[in-house]
Each structure stands twice: as structure tokens, then as C-alpha cells.
Design a protein around this motif. Structure first.
Motif, PDB file in Angstrom:
ATOM      1  N   GLU A  34       1.034  -1.412   0.389  1.00 43.05           N
ATOM      2  CA  GLU A  34       0.172  -0.121  -0.008  1.00 43.05           C
ATOM      3  C   GLU A  34       1.042   1.521  -0.093  1.00 43.05           C
ATOM      4  O   GLU A  34       0.599   2.501  -0.658  1.00 43.05           O
ATOM      5  CB  GLU A  34      -1.373  -0.036   1.650  1.00 43.05           C
ATOM      6  CG  GLU A  34      -2.168  -0.632   1.578  1.00 43.05           C
ATOM      7  CD  GLU A  34      -2.933  -0.864   0.245  1.00 43.05           C
ATOM      8  OE1 GLU A  34      -3.049   0.204   0.078  1.00 43.05           O
ATOM      9  OE2 GLU A  34      -2.814  -1.592  -0.862  1.00 43.05           O
ATOM     10  N   ASN A  35       2.054   0.939   0.611  1.00 50.34           N
ATOM     11  CA  ASN A  35       2.869   2.436   0.826  1.00 50.34           C
ATOM     12  C   ASN A  35       3.367   2.290  -0.932  1.00 50.34           C
ATOM     13  O   ASN A  35       3.660   3.682  -1.808  1.00 50.34           O
ATOM     14  CB  ASN A  35       4.306   2.853   1.267  1.00 50.34           C
ATOM     15  CG  ASN A  35       5.070   3.679   1.535  1.00 50.34           C
ATOM     16  OD1 ASN A  35       4.428   4.673   1.728  1.00 50.34           O
ATOM     17  ND2 ASN A  35       6.167   3.272   2.639  1.00 50.34           N
TER      18      ASN A  35
ATOM     19  N   SER B 233       0.412   5.039  -2.612  1.00 51.31           N
ATOM     20  CA  SER B 233       0.633   5.519  -2.034  1.00 51.31           C
ATOM     21  C   SER B 233       1.645   6.913  -2.474  1.00 51.31           C
ATOM     22  O   SER B 233       1.806   7.873  -3.373  1.00 51.31           O
ATOM     23  CB  SER B 233       0.942   6.400  -0.658  1.00 51.31           C
ATOM     24  OG  SER B 233       1.244   5.701   0.690  1.00 51.31           O
ATOM     25  N   ILE B 234       2.550   6.138  -2.650  1.00 46.15           N
ATOM     26  CA  ILE B 234       4.154   6.839  -3.301  1.00 46.15           C
ATOM     27  C   ILE B 234       3.800   7.292  -4.751  1.00 46.15           C
ATOM     28  O   ILE B 234       3.508   8.049  -5.222  1.00 46.15           O
ATOM     29  CB  ILE B 234       5.770   6.418  -2.934  1.00 46.15           C
ATOM     30  CG1 ILE B 234       5.761   6.377  -1.859  1.00 46.15           C
ATOM     31  CG2 ILE B 234       6.718   6.680  -4.332  1.00 46.15           C
ATOM     32  CD1 ILE B 234       7.227   5.267  -1.357  1.00 46.15           C
TER      33      ILE B 234
ATOM     34  N   LYS C 284       0.907   9.780  -5.021  1.00 44.78           N
ATOM     35  CA  LYS C 284       2.088  10.935  -4.807  1.00 44.78           C
ATOM     36  C   LYS C 284       2.568  11.794  -6.139  1.00 44.78           C
ATOM     37  O   LYS C 284       3.044  12.619  -6.780  1.00 44.78           O
ATOM     38  CB  LYS C 284       2.812  11.646  -3.488  1.00 44.78           C
ATOM     39  CG  LYS C 284       1.929  11.037  -2.607  1.00 44.78           C
ATOM     40  CD  LYS C 284       2.627  11.040  -1.171  1.00 44.78           C
ATOM     41  CE  LYS C 284       2.057  10.603   0.433  1.00 44.78           C
ATOM     42  NZ  LYS C 284       3.587  11.131   0.781  1.00 44.78           N
TER      43      LYS C 284
ATOM     44  N   GLY D  65      -3.537   9.843  -2.198  1.00 45.37           N
ATOM     45  CA  GLY D  65      -2.177   8.854  -2.753  1.00 45.37           C
ATOM     46  C   GLY D  65      -1.823   9.366  -0.377  1.00 45.37           C
ATOM     47  O   GLY D  65      -1.838   8.684   0.419  1.00 45.37           O
ATOM     48  N   LYS D  66      -2.067  11.008  -0.163  1.00 46.11           N
ATOM     49  CA  LYS D  66      -2.514  10.734   1.232  1.00 46.11           C
ATOM     50  C   LYS D  66      -3.637   9.863   2.301  1.00 46.11           C
ATOM     51  O   LYS D  66      -2.456   9.117   3.873  1.00 46.11           O
ATOM     52  CB  LYS D  66      -2.904  12.453   1.375  1.00 46.11           C
ATOM     53  CG  LYS D  66      -1.933  13.006   1.346  1.00 46.11           C
ATOM     54  CD  LYS D  66      -2.159  14.417   1.177  1.00 46.11           C
ATOM     55  CE  LYS D  66      -0.805  15.613   1.379  1.00 46.11           C
ATOM     56  NZ  LYS D  66      -2.331  16.849   1.335  1.00 46.11           N
TER      57      LYS D  66
ATOM     58  N   LYS E 101      -4.547   7.023   1.306  1.00 50.40           N
ATOM     59  CA  LYS E 101      -4.066   5.493   1.372  1.00 50.40           C
ATOM     60  C   LYS E 101      -2.195   5.248   2.675  1.00 50.40           C
ATOM     61  O   LYS E 101      -2.396   4.231   3.117  1.00 50.40           O
ATOM     62  CB  LYS E 101      -2.842   5.357  -0.213  1.00 50.40           C
ATOM     63  CG  LYS E 101      -4.360   4.595  -1.268  1.00 50.40           C
ATOM     64  CD  LYS E 101      -3.997   4.478  -2.281  1.00 50.40           C
ATOM     65  CE  LYS E 101      -4.115   3.801  -3.460  1.00 50.40           C
ATOM     66  NZ  LYS E 101      -4.866   4.000  -5.028  1.00 50.40           N
ATOM     67  N   GLU E 102      -2.243   6.759   2.460  1.00 55.55           N
ATOM     68  CA  GLU E 102      -0.539   6.522   3.148  1.00 55.55           C
ATOM     69  C   GLU E 102      -1.633   6.792   4.619  1.00 55.55           C
ATOM     70  O   GLU E 102      -0.759   5.682   5.566  1.00 55.55           O
ATOM     71  CB  GLU E 102       0.022   7.796   3.287  1.00 55.55           C
ATOM     72  CG  GLU E 102       1.694   7.876   4.153  1.00 55.55           C
ATOM     73  CD  GLU E 102       2.440   9.412   3.630  1.00 55.55           C
ATOM     74  OE1 GLU E 102       3.004   9.382   4.839  1.00 55.55           O
ATOM     75  OE2 GLU E 102       2.552   9.093   2.609  1.00 55.55           O
ATOM     76  N   ASP E 103      -2.371   7.532   5.055  1.00 51.02           N
ATOM     77  CA  ASP E 103      -2.917   7.385   6.220  1.00 51.02           C
ATOM     78  C   ASP E 103      -3.811   6.134   6.591  1.00 51.02           C
ATOM     79  O   ASP E 103      -3.151   5.244   8.076  1.00 51.02           O
ATOM     80  CB  ASP E 103      -4.033   8.540   6.733  1.00 51.02           C
ATOM     81  CG  ASP E 103      -3.159   9.815   6.696  1.00 51.02           C
ATOM     82  OD1 ASP E 103      -2.035  10.088   6.536  1.00 51.02           O
ATOM     83  OD2 ASP E 103      -4.166  10.559   6.141  1.00 51.02           O
TER      84      ASP E 103
ATOM     85  N   ASP F  49      -2.060   3.016   5.736  1.00 47.16           N
ATOM     86  CA  ASP F  49      -1.549   2.205   6.141  1.00 47.16           C
ATOM     87  C   ASP F  49      -0.850   2.487   7.900  1.00 47.16           C
ATOM     88  O   ASP F  49      -0.709   1.477   8.160  1.00 47.16           O
ATOM     89  CB  ASP F  49      -0.112   3.133   5.391  1.00 47.16           C
ATOM     90  CG  ASP F  49      -0.114   2.248   4.073  1.00 47.16           C
ATOM     91  OD1 ASP F  49      -1.278   1.298   3.698  1.00 47.16           O
ATOM     92  OD2 ASP F  49       0.555   2.724   3.292  1.00 47.16           O
ATOM     93  N   HIS F  50      -1.105   3.566   8.043  1.00 46.55           N
ATOM     94  CA  HIS F  50      -0.433   3.682   9.910  1.00 46.55           C
ATOM     95  C   HIS F  50      -1.417   3.278  10.500  1.00 46.55           C
ATOM     96  O   HIS F  50      -1.117   3.210  11.822  1.00 46.55           O
ATOM     97  CB  HIS F  50       0.169   5.929   9.373  1.00 46.55           C
ATOM     98  CG  HIS F  50       1.176   6.007   8.424  1.00 46.55           C
ATOM     99  ND1 HIS F  50       1.868   6.562   9.350  1.00 46.55           N
ATOM    100  CD2 HIS F  50       1.317   5.417   7.564  1.00 46.55           C
ATOM    101  CE1 HIS F  50       3.021   7.204   8.302  1.00 46.55           C
ATOM    102  NE2 HIS F  50       2.571   5.932   7.437  1.00 46.55           N
TER     103      HIS F  50
END
Length: 64
Positions: A3-4, A7-8, A11, A54-55, A57-59, A61-62
């Protein structure tokens, strides 16, 4: 981790779309080409949407 990478990717696509849109918008402005300006604004909006995706997806993941 996969997933990271997504997100990259979003971006990077976002940055490309925004730059492409800005170039079209500026050239359209210089040439007084309203259609090209509209295409540029559409590309910039697409870039903003990709950035937000992207943000998100990143959120997500965290959180997990």
C-alpha cells in the motif's frame, strides 16, 4: 508495504499532473486559448485528487 508503494505512486502521478496542468494553463493563457487553459485546470484538479488519494492511502497504512 504494498500500500505504501501505491501511495508513493499516487503522489508521483499527482506531481506530474499538476505540472502538466500548470504548463497547459500558462501556455493557454499566453496564446489566449481557453480550451487549453481548461485542460490545464482539469489536469491540476486531477493532480490534487491524486495527491489526496495518496495521502489517504498513506494514512490508512499507518492505522494498521
Amino acid at each position: 508495504m504494498a500500500e505504501n508503494k501505491h501511495s508513493i505512486s499516487d503522489k508521483v502521478k499527482s506531481g506530474v499532473s499538476k505540472v502538466k496542468g500548470e504548463v497547459k494553463d500558462q501556455i493557454g493563457n499566453a496564446k489566449d486559448d481557453k480550451s487549453m487553459q481548461a485542460d490545464g485546470k482539469k489536469d491540476k484538479a486531477k493532480g490534487k485528487l491524486q495527491e489526496t488519494t495518496g495521502k489517504l492511502k498513506e494514512d490508512s497504512d499507518h492505522k494498521y
